[in-house]
Design an enzyme around this catalytic site. Structure first.
Site, PDB file in Angstrom:
ATOM      1  N   ARG A 176      79.119  30.828  31.488  1.00 56.29           N
ATOM      2  CA  ARG A 176      78.193  31.872  31.942  1.00 56.29           C
ATOM      3  C   ARG A 176      78.099  31.757  33.458  1.00 56.29           C
ATOM      4  O   ARG A 176      78.733  30.878  34.057  1.00 56.29           O
ATOM      5  CB  ARG A 176      76.825  31.825  31.231  1.00 56.29           C
ATOM      6  CG  ARG A 176      76.355  30.525  30.690  1.00 56.29           C
ATOM      7  CD  ARG A 176      76.026  29.491  31.706  1.00 56.29           C
ATOM      8  NE  ARG A 176      75.151  30.015  32.728  1.00 56.29           N
ATOM      9  CZ  ARG A 176      75.029  29.532  33.932  1.00 56.29           C
ATOM     10  NH1 ARG A 176      75.746  28.477  34.322  1.00 56.29           N
ATOM     11  NH2 ARG A 176      74.218  30.075  34.820  1.00 56.29           N
ATOM     12  N   GLY A 177      77.304  32.651  34.065  1.00 58.45           N
ATOM     13  CA  GLY A 177      77.299  32.723  35.522  1.00 58.45           C
ATOM     14  C   GLY A 177      78.332  33.754  35.935  1.00 58.45           C
ATOM     15  O   GLY A 177      79.480  33.719  35.465  1.00 58.45           O
TER      16      GLY A 177
ATOM     17  N   ARG B 184      79.796  40.979  28.205  1.00 59.85           N
ATOM     18  CA  ARG B 184      78.459  40.906  28.818  1.00 59.85           C
ATOM     19  C   ARG B 184      78.360  42.023  29.861  1.00 59.85           C
ATOM     20  O   ARG B 184      79.274  42.186  30.671  1.00 59.85           O
ATOM     21  CB  ARG B 184      78.215  39.537  29.465  1.00 59.85           C
ATOM     22  CG  ARG B 184      78.041  38.422  28.434  1.00 59.85           C
ATOM     23  CD  ARG B 184      77.460  37.164  29.050  1.00 59.85           C
ATOM     24  NE  ARG B 184      76.048  37.302  29.335  1.00 59.85           N
ATOM     25  CZ  ARG B 184      75.348  36.401  30.033  1.00 59.85           C
ATOM     26  NH1 ARG B 184      75.929  35.332  30.519  1.00 59.85           N
ATOM     27  NH2 ARG B 184      74.053  36.568  30.239  1.00 59.85           N
TER      28      ARG B 184
ATOM     29  N   ASP C 236      73.867  38.403  39.816  1.00 60.45           N
ATOM     30  CA  ASP C 236      74.919  38.873  38.907  1.00 60.45           C
ATOM     31  C   ASP C 236      75.502  40.201  39.355  1.00 60.45           C
ATOM     32  O   ASP C 236      76.609  40.569  38.946  1.00 60.45           O
ATOM     33  CB  ASP C 236      74.377  39.003  37.491  1.00 60.45           C
ATOM     34  CG  ASP C 236      74.253  37.626  36.871  1.00 60.45           C
ATOM     35  OD1 ASP C 236      73.270  36.932  37.185  1.00 60.45           O
ATOM     36  OD2 ASP C 236      75.168  37.224  36.125  1.00 60.45           O
TER      37      ASP C 236
ATOM     38  N   LYS D 290      68.984  36.588  37.047  1.00 61.67           N
ATOM     39  CA  LYS D 290      68.315  36.110  35.837  1.00 61.67           C
ATOM     40  C   LYS D 290      66.838  36.509  35.805  1.00 61.67           C
ATOM     41  O   LYS D 290      66.151  36.436  36.819  1.00 61.67           O
ATOM     42  CB  LYS D 290      68.465  34.587  35.762  1.00 61.67           C
ATOM     43  CG  LYS D 290      67.878  33.906  34.557  1.00 61.67           C
ATOM     44  CD  LYS D 290      68.344  34.469  33.247  1.00 61.67           C
ATOM     45  CE  LYS D 290      69.843  34.499  33.096  1.00 61.67           C
ATOM     46  NZ  LYS D 290      70.302  35.300  31.935  1.00 61.67           N
TER      47      LYS D 290
HETATM   48  O1  MRU Z   1      72.839  34.546  31.823  1.00 64.28           O
HETATM   49  P1  MRU Z   1      73.578  33.702  32.816  1.00 64.28           P
HETATM   50  O2  MRU Z   1      73.348  32.241  32.638  1.00 64.28           O
HETATM   51  O3  MRU Z   1      75.039  34.076  32.890  1.00 64.28           O
HETATM   52  O4  MRU Z   1      72.926  34.100  34.198  1.00 64.28           O
HETATM   53  C1  MRU Z   1      73.402  33.518  35.374  1.00 64.28           C
HETATM   54  C2  MRU Z   1      72.636  33.901  36.565  1.00 64.28           C
HETATM   55  O5  MRU Z   1      71.705  34.688  36.518  1.00 64.28           O
HETATM   56  C3  MRU Z   1      73.119  33.348  37.865  1.00 64.28           C
HETATM   57  O6  MRU Z   1      72.059  33.184  38.758  1.00 64.28           O
HETATM   58  C4  MRU Z   1      74.112  34.355  38.465  1.00 64.28           C
HETATM   59  O7  MRU Z   1      75.164  34.576  37.573  1.00 64.28           O
HETATM   60  C5  MRU Z   1      74.668  33.906  39.737  1.00 64.28           C
HETATM   61  S1  MRU Z   1      75.676  32.496  39.464  1.00 64.28           S
HETATM   62  C6  MRU Z   1      76.594  32.045  40.709  1.00 64.28           C
END
Ligand code: MRU
Length: 364
Positions: free
Chosen positions: A53-54, A90, A244, A255
């Site tokens: 994820r990320g 996603r 994101d 997030k």
């Molecule tokens: O739902 P996730 O864990 O994929 O969300 C990740 C985030 O919100 C991070 O802050 C975002 O992807 C930036 S990561 C470099």
């Protein structure tokens, strides 16, 4: 970054060329487990079920997913099908769309017989590029940290608050928001991190805390609601988060809960920075409210998984069985609440002009 003395990235092609290997993030912080993705469907599942994820890592995994598809069938139909499957995994992180568009542009013009090798080469190049971009974000963020530390008279640690996990686990290497923290720590600056737990999936409590502990960076995990209190008491020198998707005018989608931290930061005069690699910018959108917000399963809210004192993993219910739950996974922080965007090309205001000045070649 290193785990028990060994250098790791979050995704890499297996030496025999038969799979891509990832760190299964659903097992952290209780176990460090790597797992192989042998097919495009495996890659799609890893993204959807959040083994990876990320935003940047989602993009890199999609690129490797296209390679895995091409290993089996390199026809135009298979290329289109892989693109369609992975894109739907996603919806919010724009890096997924960006990486898939890059793979399509690279592979589309090639004869099918050349596609598998070219896909692997391009996926590896995109992963290398992500690591380099994040290292540069770390350097630019470090300059911001140095300035802020000087402003507080270089007394005590620089107290940084972060939300979710925007560390190396969220990218191929280094991380975005955590890259300046690692650079500052490695340069000898005293830095201390407030780690938002980040309900419901606890990426802060599980992943950011694990990363920082692993690297030796001083930190405390705090409940999501503590940030405002800490800021009012002068215990936060700056906030830095990932994103994101960032629009062309600098609205930031990250997030769920990020917006509330930005509101508290604005009210208390704490600088609020967002770190982002340029593939996270969606040049086709201006208004953050046009970003699709992922709705995830209610069970992520109503239940929680952890390790018991006996060492076993257990999932328990948190809410009355009859209470429905809603689970929007991201929120939008308007550009006006963002002090600056830390990119691989430098730091800019969160505005159309700020982003266009750094990325004139892309903004057009
Ligand atoms: O739902 P996730 O864990 O994929 O969300 C990740 C985030 O919100 C991070 O802050 C975002 O992807 C930036 S990561 C470099």
């Amino acid at each position: 970054m290193r785990v028990q003395g060994e250098a790791y990235r979050t995704i890499w092609p297996r030496a025999d060329g038969a799979a891509a290997t990832i760190i299964d993030q659903t097992k952290l912080p209780h176990a460090f487990v790597t797992t192989d993705l042998g097919t495009c469907a495996d890659a799609e599942h890893a993204i959807r079920a959040m083994l990876v994820r990320g935003a940047p890592l989602i993009g890199a995994t999609a690129a490797f997913g296209v390679w895995l598809a091409m290993r089996r069938d390199a026809s135009d139909t298979a290329l289109d099908e892989a693109h369609r499957l992975l894109l739907a995994a996603r919806p919010t992180a724009v890096n997924l769309r960006w990486a898939l568009a890059d793979m399509a542009a690279t592979l589309g013009p090639l004869a099918p017989s050349a596609r598998a090798d070219a896909a692997l080469a391009r996926a590896v190049a995109l992963a290398d590029e992500d690591a380099a971009i994040n290292a540069a974000i770390g350097d630019h963020g470090l300059a911001v940290f140095r300035e802020r530390w000087r402003a507080k008279g270089e007394r005590g640690p620089l107290n940084v608050l972060t939300h979710c996990n925007a560390g190396w686990l969220a990218t191929v290497d280094w991380g975005t928001a955590l890259a300046p923290i690692y650079k500052a720590f490695d340069a000898g600056m005293p830095v201390h991190v407030w780690v938002d737990e980040t309900r419901p999936r606890n990426q802060g409590a599980a992943l950011t805390a694990w990363e920082l502990l692993n690297h030796g960076v001083p930190h405390h995990v705090v409940v999501d609601n503590a940030g405002g209190h800490l800021m009012r008491r002068g215990q936060v020198d700056l906030c830095i988060t990932g994103t994101d998707r960032t629009t062309a005018k600098g609205d930031v989608c990250n997030k769920i809960g990020t917006y509330l931290k930005a509101v508290a930061a604005a009210d208390t005069g704490v600088p609020f920075y967002v770190a982002l690699p340029s593939p996270t910018i969606d040049w086709t959108l201006d208004d953050g409210d046009d970003i699709p917000i992922e709705e995830r399963a209610a069970e992520e809210v109503t239940r929680v998984t952890g390790r018991t004192d006996g060492g076993a993993l257990a999932t328990v219910a948190l809410t009355p069985a009859g209470s429905p739950a809603a689970n929007p996974a991201f929120d939008v922080t308007p550009a006006r609440l963002v002090t600056g965007l830390v990119t691989e090309r430098g730091v800019c205001p969160a505005s159309t002009e700020g982003l266009a000045a750094l990325f004139a070649d892309r903004a057009a």
